[in-house]
Design a protein around this motif. Sequence first.
Motif, PDB file in Angstrom:
ATOM      1  N   THR A 153      -6.173  -0.821  -6.753  1.00 36.37           N
ATOM      2  CA  THR A 153      -5.163  -1.875  -6.754  1.00 36.37           C
ATOM      3  C   THR A 153      -4.688  -2.172  -8.170  1.00 36.37           C
ATOM      4  O   THR A 153      -5.493  -2.412  -9.063  1.00 36.37           O
ATOM      5  N   GLU A 154      -3.380  -2.156  -8.370  1.00 40.65           N
ATOM      6  CA  GLU A 154      -2.765  -2.506  -9.639  1.00 40.65           C
ATOM      7  C   GLU A 154      -1.458  -3.246  -9.364  1.00 40.65           C
ATOM      8  O   GLU A 154      -0.911  -3.163  -8.262  1.00 40.65           O
TER       9      GLU A 154
ATOM     10  N   ILE B 145      -1.206  -0.523  -3.900  1.00 44.66           N
ATOM     11  CA  ILE B 145      -2.544  -0.129  -3.452  1.00 44.66           C
ATOM     12  C   ILE B 145      -2.535   1.358  -3.148  1.00 44.66           C
ATOM     13  O   ILE B 145      -1.869   1.802  -2.204  1.00 44.66           O
ATOM     14  N   ASP B 146      -3.220   2.117  -3.991  1.00 54.13           N
ATOM     15  CA  ASP B 146      -3.383   3.547  -3.733  1.00 54.13           C
ATOM     16  C   ASP B 146      -4.500   3.709  -2.707  1.00 54.13           C
ATOM     17  O   ASP B 146      -5.622   3.235  -2.910  1.00 54.13           O
ATOM     18  N   THR B 147      -4.198   4.349  -1.604  1.00 61.84           N
ATOM     19  CA  THR B 147      -5.147   4.386  -0.490  1.00 61.84           C
ATOM     20  C   THR B 147      -5.663   5.800  -0.236  1.00 61.84           C
ATOM     21  O   THR B 147      -5.065   6.796  -0.664  1.00 61.84           O
TER      22      THR B 147
ATOM     23  N   PRO C 192       0.822  -1.214   0.000  1.00 60.47           N
ATOM     24  CA  PRO C 192       0.000   0.000   0.000  1.00 60.47           C
ATOM     25  C   PRO C 192       0.858   1.268   0.000  1.00 60.47           C
ATOM     26  O   PRO C 192       1.935   1.299   0.603  1.00 60.47           O
ATOM     27  N   ILE C 193       0.380   2.262  -0.705  1.00 65.11           N
ATOM     28  CA  ILE C 193       1.009   3.589  -0.705  1.00 65.11           C
ATOM     29  C   ILE C 193       0.169   4.457   0.216  1.00 65.11           C
ATOM     30  O   ILE C 193      -1.007   4.721  -0.066  1.00 65.11           O
TER      31      ILE C 193
ATOM     32  N   ALA D  74      -4.928   6.448 -11.526  1.00 65.63           N
ATOM     33  CA  ALA D  74      -5.661   7.100 -10.438  1.00 65.63           C
ATOM     34  C   ALA D  74      -5.892   8.572 -10.774  1.00 65.63           C
ATOM     35  O   ALA D  74      -5.072   9.217 -11.429  1.00 65.63           O
ATOM     36  N   ILE D  75      -7.023   9.095 -10.323  1.00 64.47           N
ATOM     37  CA  ILE D  75      -7.348  10.509 -10.532  1.00 64.47           C
ATOM     38  C   ILE D  75      -6.483  11.350  -9.606  1.00 64.47           C
ATOM     39  O   ILE D  75      -6.363  11.081  -8.406  1.00 64.47           O
ATOM     40  N   VAL D  76      -5.861  12.382 -10.193  1.00 63.87           N
ATOM     41  CA  VAL D  76      -5.002  13.276  -9.417  1.00 63.87           C
ATOM     42  C   VAL D  76      -5.550  14.695  -9.499  1.00 63.87           C
ATOM     43  O   VAL D  76      -5.754  15.235 -10.592  1.00 63.87           O
TER      44      VAL D  76
END
Length: 451
Positions: free
Chosen positions: A257-258, A270-272, A221-222, A243-245
């Motif tokens: 998750t990628e 995992i972008d959290t 996870p990040i 991911a939307i920034v």
Amino acid sequence: MDDTIVALSTPYGESGIGVIRLSGPTSISLAQKVFKGKRDLREVPSHRAVFGHIINPVTDEPIDECLLLIMRAPHSYTGEDTVEFYVHGSPVLEELLIKFLIELGARLALPGEFTKRAFLNGKLDLSRAEAIIDIIQARSEIGLRSSYVQLQGRLSKEIKPIMERLKDLIAEIEAGIDFPEEVDLSYESIEARISDIVEKLNNLLKGAYFTRLYRKGLSCPIVGRPNVGKSSLLNILLGEERAIVTPIPGTTRDTITESITIDGIPVTLIDTAGIRDTQDLVESIGVNRTVSSIESADIVIWVIDAGEPLKEEDFEIERLTRDKKRIVALNKIDLSNRVLYIDDIKDYGPTVEISCRTGEGIDRLKLKIKELLGSLPSPDFVIPINTRHEALIRRCLDRLSIAMEGIRSRLPIDIIAGEVWESYNILGEITGETASIDIVEEIFSRFCVGK
């Protein structure tokens, strides 16, 4: 297994070729009714391919050219008479051929039923059968290699001698009970032999971590407080805008998750959601999921904003990730007004300076992940132990531990024999020798139809 089964063995959809597999006692005679070539299929030797045409068994009308392969029992994958049709990859054609064969008496195969028949016919044991689905689902070359080692029977070759030693010990214990005057059997000798088996089983368990790493990869996870660049880091590691920034804190409200591969190992990124106190119900659910992802993580990337001093949320993240393998990524080092430097956070573990805007430091971050992994042995030198095997070995060790306690307490020998018998039966579930039908059915239900 007195019936004949049929299924498409290649993925459904348009393709260059489609393979329809037929297995069972009437395979060759059924194939004869839908195939027309220059030779009678009943006269074709095993493992010989013949060219011909698929025909409608009612009208005798040809509908496609076909290459047909015959494999006679017991020299086939399933141990039964097997026929494979290699036709053009048209879903309409494949469905029509399967329909013909079912109308002639075949049955549509269940998931994994071809491999299940191979197991039941003694062509491979249960651990080797499991390796086939692991090969199909391999996420990396190193995971594929690990599964291939299992397919070659490496685990079985370790387990079966241990089972033989347990069986020999049981036989001697029972002989000692029945003929105490003739069999010299002491508690000390039983304890020594069990201790040796326990040592071998514990050595086998060392392969469980690496097998899981090779096949499933790392969970990474990040994490960080809102708007420190977590989603930007995910995108740059993936090489795409996943991911939307936005500059708005709290944009990421759920985990994304990628997977990537680093040094041959699958890494699930995992972008959290950013960790902070929030009254927003949806965002708070995302924060809870962030905490859960930290708890199950193998490695955590903690992102800190170099443009701002550490805040209360940062200290909370430090507390949550303290017991994990952790990399601190100091992001936004390209800012002219940065206020944080490596020396300010060096006490928090391995650190790396990065800029998600310029890409600086990303290769160093990947190197840090590799360093945390450490030196990995080749799959060729690791006994492949999957989650099911690991659980069974641990159950076996528990039983042997009870037996050892019984020896030290000088319990009756027959009670100790019962625990040793139980440990033998547990190990037999790995190879399938003592596995219940429910276990066998559950394992093969994970397979795709046609395998």
